[in-house]
Design a protein around this motif. Structure first.
Motif, PDB file in Angstrom:
ATOM      1  N   ALA A   1     -56.203  55.159 -10.957  1.00 33.51           N
ATOM      2  CA  ALA A   1     -55.089  54.221 -10.770  1.00 33.51           C
ATOM      3  C   ALA A   1     -55.230  53.513  -9.421  1.00 33.51           C
ATOM      4  CB  ALA A   1     -53.758  54.964 -10.836  1.00 33.51           C
ATOM      5  N   MET A   2     -55.676  54.284  -8.400  1.00 29.53           N
ATOM      6  CA  MET A   2     -55.883  53.669  -7.087  1.00 29.53           C
ATOM      7  C   MET A   2     -57.023  52.663  -7.128  1.00 29.53           C
ATOM      8  SD  MET A   2     -55.355  56.789  -4.443  1.00 29.53           S
ATOM      9  CE  MET A   2     -55.462  55.727  -3.030  1.00 29.53           C
TER      10      MET A   2
ATOM     11  N   MET B   1     -57.891  50.955  -9.715  1.00 26.15           N
ATOM     12  CA  MET B   1     -57.386  49.777 -10.417  1.00 26.15           C
ATOM     13  C   MET B   1     -56.632  48.891  -9.454  1.00 26.15           C
ATOM     14  SD  MET B   1     -55.997  50.571 -14.208  1.00 26.15           S
ATOM     15  CE  MET B   1     -54.773  49.307 -14.301  1.00 26.15           C
ATOM     16  N   GLY B   2     -55.858  49.539  -8.574  1.00 28.54           N
ATOM     17  CA  GLY B   2     -55.130  48.779  -7.566  1.00 28.54           C
ATOM     18  C   GLY B   2     -56.080  47.987  -6.686  1.00 28.54           C
ATOM     19  N   ALA B   3     -57.192  48.639  -6.293  1.00 33.55           N
ATOM     20  CA  ALA B   3     -58.165  47.962  -5.443  1.00 33.55           C
ATOM     21  C   ALA B   3     -58.793  46.783  -6.178  1.00 33.55           C
ATOM     22  CB  ALA B   3     -59.240  48.950  -5.002  1.00 33.55           C
TER      23      ALA B   3
ATOM     24  N   VAL C   1     -57.326  44.967  -8.479  1.00 39.49           N
ATOM     25  CA  VAL C   1     -56.329  43.895  -8.575  1.00 39.49           C
ATOM     26  C   VAL C   1     -56.319  43.066  -7.293  1.00 39.49           C
ATOM     27  CG1 VAL C   1     -53.853  43.423  -8.732  1.00 39.49           C
ATOM     28  CG2 VAL C   1     -54.901  45.087 -10.252  1.00 39.49           C
ATOM     29  N   ILE C   2     -56.445  43.760  -6.144  1.00 36.64           N
ATOM     30  CA  ILE C   2     -56.466  43.044  -4.866  1.00 36.64           C
ATOM     31  C   ILE C   2     -57.600  42.029  -4.848  1.00 36.64           C
ATOM     32  CG2 ILE C   2     -56.998  43.345  -2.412  1.00 36.64           C
ATOM     33  CD1 ILE C   2     -55.343  45.762  -2.391  1.00 36.64           C
ATOM     34  N   HIS C   3     -58.725  42.370  -5.481  1.00 41.79           N
ATOM     35  CA  HIS C   3     -59.872  41.469  -5.480  1.00 41.79           C
ATOM     36  C   HIS C   3     -59.890  40.550  -6.689  1.00 41.79           C
ATOM     37  CE1 HIS C   3     -61.275  44.514  -2.572  1.00 41.79           C
ATOM     38  NE2 HIS C   3     -61.644  43.427  -1.962  1.00 41.79           N
ATOM     39  N   GLY C   4     -58.773  40.465  -7.359  1.00 44.93           N
ATOM     40  CA  GLY C   4     -58.644  39.480  -8.422  1.00 44.93           C
ATOM     41  C   GLY C   4     -59.231  39.900  -9.752  1.00 44.93           C
TER      42      GLY C   4
ATOM     43  N   THR D   1     -58.508  41.868 -13.004  1.00 41.40           N
ATOM     44  CA  THR D   1     -57.410  42.518 -13.688  1.00 41.40           C
ATOM     45  C   THR D   1     -57.976  43.406 -14.772  1.00 41.40           C
ATOM     46  OG1 THR D   1     -56.357  40.413 -13.411  1.00 41.40           O
ATOM     47  CG2 THR D   1     -55.153  42.081 -14.630  1.00 41.40           C
ATOM     48  N   PRO D   2     -57.883  44.727 -14.601  1.00 36.91           N
ATOM     49  CA  PRO D   2     -58.379  45.591 -15.668  1.00 36.91           C
ATOM     50  C   PRO D   2     -57.527  45.403 -16.915  1.00 36.91           C
ATOM     51  CG  PRO D   2     -57.915  46.824 -13.662  1.00 36.91           C
ATOM     52  CD  PRO D   2     -57.287  45.488 -13.510  1.00 36.91           C
TER      53      PRO D   2
ATOM     54  N   ALA E   1     -49.956  55.885  -2.633  1.00 40.82           N
ATOM     55  CA  ALA E   1     -50.857  54.778  -2.338  1.00 40.82           C
ATOM     56  C   ALA E   1     -51.610  54.351  -3.589  1.00 40.82           C
ATOM     57  CB  ALA E   1     -51.838  55.190  -1.259  1.00 40.82           C
ATOM     58  N   GLY E   2     -51.787  53.055  -3.756  1.00 39.97           N
ATOM     59  CA  GLY E   2     -52.593  52.560  -4.856  1.00 39.97           C
ATOM     60  C   GLY E   2     -51.810  52.132  -6.079  1.00 39.97           C
TER      61      GLY E   2
ATOM     62  N   ILE F   1     -49.621  48.156  -3.789  1.00 34.26           N
ATOM     63  CA  ILE F   1     -50.595  47.073  -3.611  1.00 34.26           C
ATOM     64  C   ILE F   1     -49.903  45.824  -3.079  1.00 34.26           C
ATOM     65  CG2 ILE F   1     -52.137  45.506  -4.848  1.00 34.26           C
ATOM     66  CD1 ILE F   1     -53.312  48.225  -4.484  1.00 34.26           C
TER      67      ILE F   1
ATOM     68  N   PHE G   1     -52.485  35.972  -3.403  1.00 34.34           N
ATOM     69  CA  PHE G   1     -52.490  37.355  -3.863  1.00 34.34           C
ATOM     70  C   PHE G   1     -51.545  37.532  -5.055  1.00 34.34           C
ATOM     71  CE2 PHE G   1     -49.970  41.158  -4.047  1.00 34.34           C
ATOM     72  CZ  PHE G   1     -50.943  42.066  -4.415  1.00 34.34           C
TER      73      PHE G   1
ATOM     74  N   LYS H   1     -52.949  36.384  -8.223  1.00 28.02           N
ATOM     75  CA  LYS H   1     -53.942  37.308  -8.785  1.00 28.02           C
ATOM     76  C   LYS H   1     -53.261  38.494  -9.439  1.00 28.02           C
ATOM     77  CE  LYS H   1     -57.607  36.737  -5.363  1.00 28.02           C
ATOM     78  NZ  LYS H   1     -58.096  37.437  -4.171  1.00 28.02           N
TER      79      LYS H   1
END
Lengths: 508, 309
Positions: free
Chosen positions: A327-328, A330-332, A334-337, A339-340, B34-35, B40, B271, B274
């Motif tokens: 899950a973390m 996936m969050g990372a 999303v930050i980089h655009g 989308t899983p 976190a995460g 986020i 952001f 996205k």
């Protein structure tokens, strides 16, 4: 083909390789320190990834993740204290081997099994992710309930000596997991009106207390004895012939791990226990399990590292994270655009393939870095015992509180440590307590959801689907097998007791 | 041995300096681990926000009990001008009605709402249900099951309100998050789910209606609840910033201005784009009124659905 080549190109940049080396090494160290596990490691590194490109940041995080799952086994073997809950099952055979002076062999097997499990699950991820994801979707609440029941049965196997004591500890762990919010109604349970308890007991503080702190207490109370010195950590990889002899164990552990990892919501700790239970029934050397048998280490380590690869299956194929760690990730993403989701494999094929390449490099890096990391632990454990134990207590508390920043977790860790010490003195096995804690929440919520779905009819669970029927049949088989084996054992014991008497009685 | 002593002393010094500086640091509490999805957004919000404010800030994850533990920590820091919370809708507008908490809707100084996404009623694309009317008809014979990301969450509340206000027959099955619920929807264990556009797009679901006043951009064919002849139902997943009570008017103003500048910055906008979070800024007074309105509305839903006495 072009996509794959481009992906390999993406993964072999110096930034990505550097990130892998740093991430994996840091992961092994963090995983090895009791209390600090995958989640803490990723939390530390997540903010660094904000300035990196996608592949580099994923390389760093995957490195930390895989490294930490492996690293937990080092302290599990050396000082009977799993660095992460995922490695709890490694202590069953790892520590006895250490006591027998086979540290190098135990660490060698743990390292190789981790590597093997990691790589095999990568291969499965690359070639069968969509199929496995589709199959995993068939695991609804009722199927998961059956699977968790099956896994719970491994309590029977690991409570050597006294089944009753094992069950007591298992139930205690299960009870701990029920404290806090009810998963179905949201009502508070066993909080005694204390608001701090309504968030429940977290797994990490309990594991830290049960293993790390109780180990410190045990060593402290026996500090003048020979047995409390920590043996020097060395590493000896198994040779090809030894690997060949135990190949089937490696493959079984890796497959179990890959499969359990693909189910959302289970995770590496559960996979290791399930795999260990399977080894207890199927390993040709099962009689030695729990007394220092490499098969036990293989079962635990190959499966928990196989989860690292396959946890990405639901994440990448369906956009459903398999556990907290993915899950973390996936969050990372999303930050980089990125989308899983269901279309990720199609829309972002190059990135996904680059991730696969990164996963494989990380596993190789883990194998290479195992030696210097173990060297570092060897150096650390050469310090006077007081410092080592003090350090363990410090990291245990840091780890316990950093998971969710709740000061209550410090109290929980300390109290569990004292309780665990008392239990160990009374000859109670602690692993069932952790198993109850790991599997309890899933057992409860899958049962109650299953009852909601079947409108309160428990008996329809058995015929709900082919998978459920098969799993329940396996449980039945296991129970019959254990009972029959128990009865045979008992009769053999009685016969053995009579034997010295019988010759005289025949003469009479 | 001496080296060890030196390093211990150094560690102690680091600890001391940390606590000395901590007085000027801004703590941003995120009540999730976190995460997560909220974390986020909060972590993208934090650097721009602290730059606007001219302070050093730290995101602190205080998770547990449906985000109420972290929220309570903000509420309990009355008068502290160096702590704020990045809060989800549920912890502010639902949880206080569900259980006894050390805070209520009046325990905060409201700073701003940052993002808000309307919720959709959706079914799996593999099902043959095309409209809300058809859904209601088919539910008469055998009630459907709807999933949620946990008891007392917005997906639960939206569906509970819908079953009370329409002829739809459906029962609740809570999961431990949106992910497991989506897995259950894909496996046809549940049939209906209410959630945001992110979920809708990521998992390729079919929207039947939207819980909003007006139709949503990008979904011109999805009717609102009112258009379907039902009572007005307004459910959105929003996030906002709150500070403890008892901070100065001046500080509130500083926070509000920094927040406004942050959500209007290009960096945060790109952001949000996205992450498919719709920026929906509300200033201190409007946000306060908004939370109070949502709190009252959710309380009524919980009562109507029999979830609270």
């Amino acid at each position: 083909m072009d996509v794959i080549l481009a992906a390999i190109n993406d993964a072999f940049t110096w930034q990505a390789l550097l990130a892998i080396v740093i991430g994996t090494w840091a992961g092994i160290i963090i995983g090895g320190l009791p209390g600090l596990g995958s989640v803490v490691g990723l939390t530390i590194f997540l903010p660094f990834t904000f300035g990196m490109d996608v592949i580099t940041s994923m390389a760093l995080l995957i490195g930390v993740y895989c490294g930490s799952v492996y690293g937990g086994s080092i302290t599990a073997i050396l000082i009977n204290t799993p660095g992460t809950p995922q490695s709890a099952a490694t202590t069953f055979d790892g520590y006895p081997m250490t006591q027998q002076g086979r540290v190098d062999e135990a660490l060698g097997w743990a390292t190789f099994a981790s590597f093997f499990g990691g790589v095999l699950s990568c291969v499965l991820l690359i070639f069968c992710a969509p199929q496995l994801a589709k199959f995993a979707v068939n695991f609804g609440s009722i199927e998961v309930f059956a699977l968790v029941c099956l896994a719970m049965l491994c309590i029977v196997g690991i409570s050597r000596g006294s089944l009753l004591k094992g069950l007591v500890c298992g139930m205690m762990g299960f009870f701990f997991s029920t404290v806090g919010s009810d998963p179905i109604t949201g009502a508070d349970r066993f909080t005694f009106g204390t608001y701090a308890l309504s968030s429940g007991l977290d797994l990490i503080p309990v594991v830290v207390g049960a293993f790390a702190l109780s180990e410190v207490f045990v060593r402290f109370s026996a500090r003048d004895e020979e047995a409390t010195t920590i043996p020097e950590a060395r590493l000896r990889f198994p040779n090809l012939r030894e690997i060949g002899r135990r190949l089937i164990e490696l493959v079984r552990g890796s497959f179990i791990g890959s499969f359990v990892g693909a189910l959302p919501g289970t995770g590496a700790a559960a996979a290791a226990f399930i795999s260990y239970a399977a080894a207890q029934k199927l390993s040709p050397r099962r009689a030695n399990l729990g007394k220092g048998e490499p098969d036990g280490i293989i079962a635990s380590e190959s499966s928990n590292n196989a989860v690292t690869g396959s946890a990405f299956i639901p994440t990448l194929a369906l956009g459903i994270p398999g556990d907290v760690v993915t899950a973390m990730m996936m969050g990372a993403m999303v930050i980089h655009g990125i989308t899983p989701g269901v279309r990720l494999m199609v829309d972002q094929a190059q990135t996904v393939y680059a991730l696969f390449v990164v996963l494989i490099i990380v596993n190789v890096a883990m194998l290479v870095l195992s030696k210097p990391s173990i060297g570092l632990f060897r150096y650390l454990f050469k310090l006077p015992l007081g410092f080592v134990m003090g350090g363990i207590v410090m990291f245990s508390f840091i780890g316990a509180v950093s998971v969710r920043g709740n000061p209550l977790d410090l109290v929980v860790a300390a109290l569990t440590g004292i309780l665990a010490y008392v239990l160990r003195r009374g000859g109670y096995p602690l692993a069932p307590l952790v198993i109850g804690m790991v599997l309890g929440p899933e057992l409860e919520s899958s049962l109650r959801r299953g009852l909601l779905i079947s409108r309160g009819d428990f008996f329809s669970f058995f015929t709900h689907s082919g998978i459920a029927t098969t799993l329940f049949a396996l449980i039945g088989l296991f129970l019959v097998w254990t009972t029959v084996a128990g009865v045979l054992d008992w009769r053999a014991k009685i016969a053995a007791r009579r034997e010295p008497v019988s010759p005289s009685s025949s003469r009479a | 041995m001496t080296s060890l002593r030196y390093s211990l002393a150094a560690l102690a010094l680091i600890g001391a300096t940390h606590s000395a500086v901590a007085a000027d640091n801004l703590d941003i509490i995120v009540p999730f681990a976190a995460g997560g999805a909220t974390d986020i957004v909060a972590r993208s919000f934090e650097p721009i926000f602290s730059q606007q404010l001219g302070v050093t800030s730290v995101v602190r994850n205080v998770a547990g009990a449906s985000a109420t533990v972290g929220t309570a920590e903000v509420a309990n820091s009355e008068g502290n001008p160096n702590i704020i919370g990045y809060e989800p809708a549920g912890a502010l507008s639902i949880q206080p009605s569900l259980k006894k908490l050390p805070y209520g809707p009046d325990s905060f100084t409201y700073i701003c709402r940052t993002v808000s996404n309307p919720m959709f009623l959706m079914v799996s694309k593999s099902s043959d249900i095309e409209s809300f009317k058809q859904l209601v008809e088919e539910s008469q014979e055998y009630p459907f099951l709807y999933g949620s990301s946990g008891p007392g969450t917005l997906p639960h509340l939206a569906m509970a309100a819908l079953t009370v206000n329409s002829d739809l027959k459906a029962e609740h099955v809570p999961y431990s998050g949106s992910g497991p619920a989506m897995n259950a929807l894909a496996g046809n264990e549940i049939q209906i789910m209410a959630d945001t556009e992110t979920i809708l797009e990521n998992y390729d679901l079919r929207p039947l209606a939207v819980f909003a006043e007006n139709r949503v951009e990008g979904y011109p064919d999805v009717p609102t609840m009112q258009e379907l002849g039902l009572a007005e139902m307004d459910f959105a997943v929003w996030q906002g910033v709150v500070a403890p009570k008892g901070i100065s008017e001046e500080r509130t103003q500083q926070y509000a201005e920094a927040c406004k500048a942050t959500v209007e910055s290009d960096k945060f906008k790109s952001f949000a784009d996205k992450a498919k979070a719709d920026i929906a800024y509300l200033g201190p007074d409007e946000f306060k009124a908004f939370v109070q309105k949502r709190f009252a509305a959710n309380k009524q839903v919980l009562k109507d659905a029999g979830l609270t006495p």
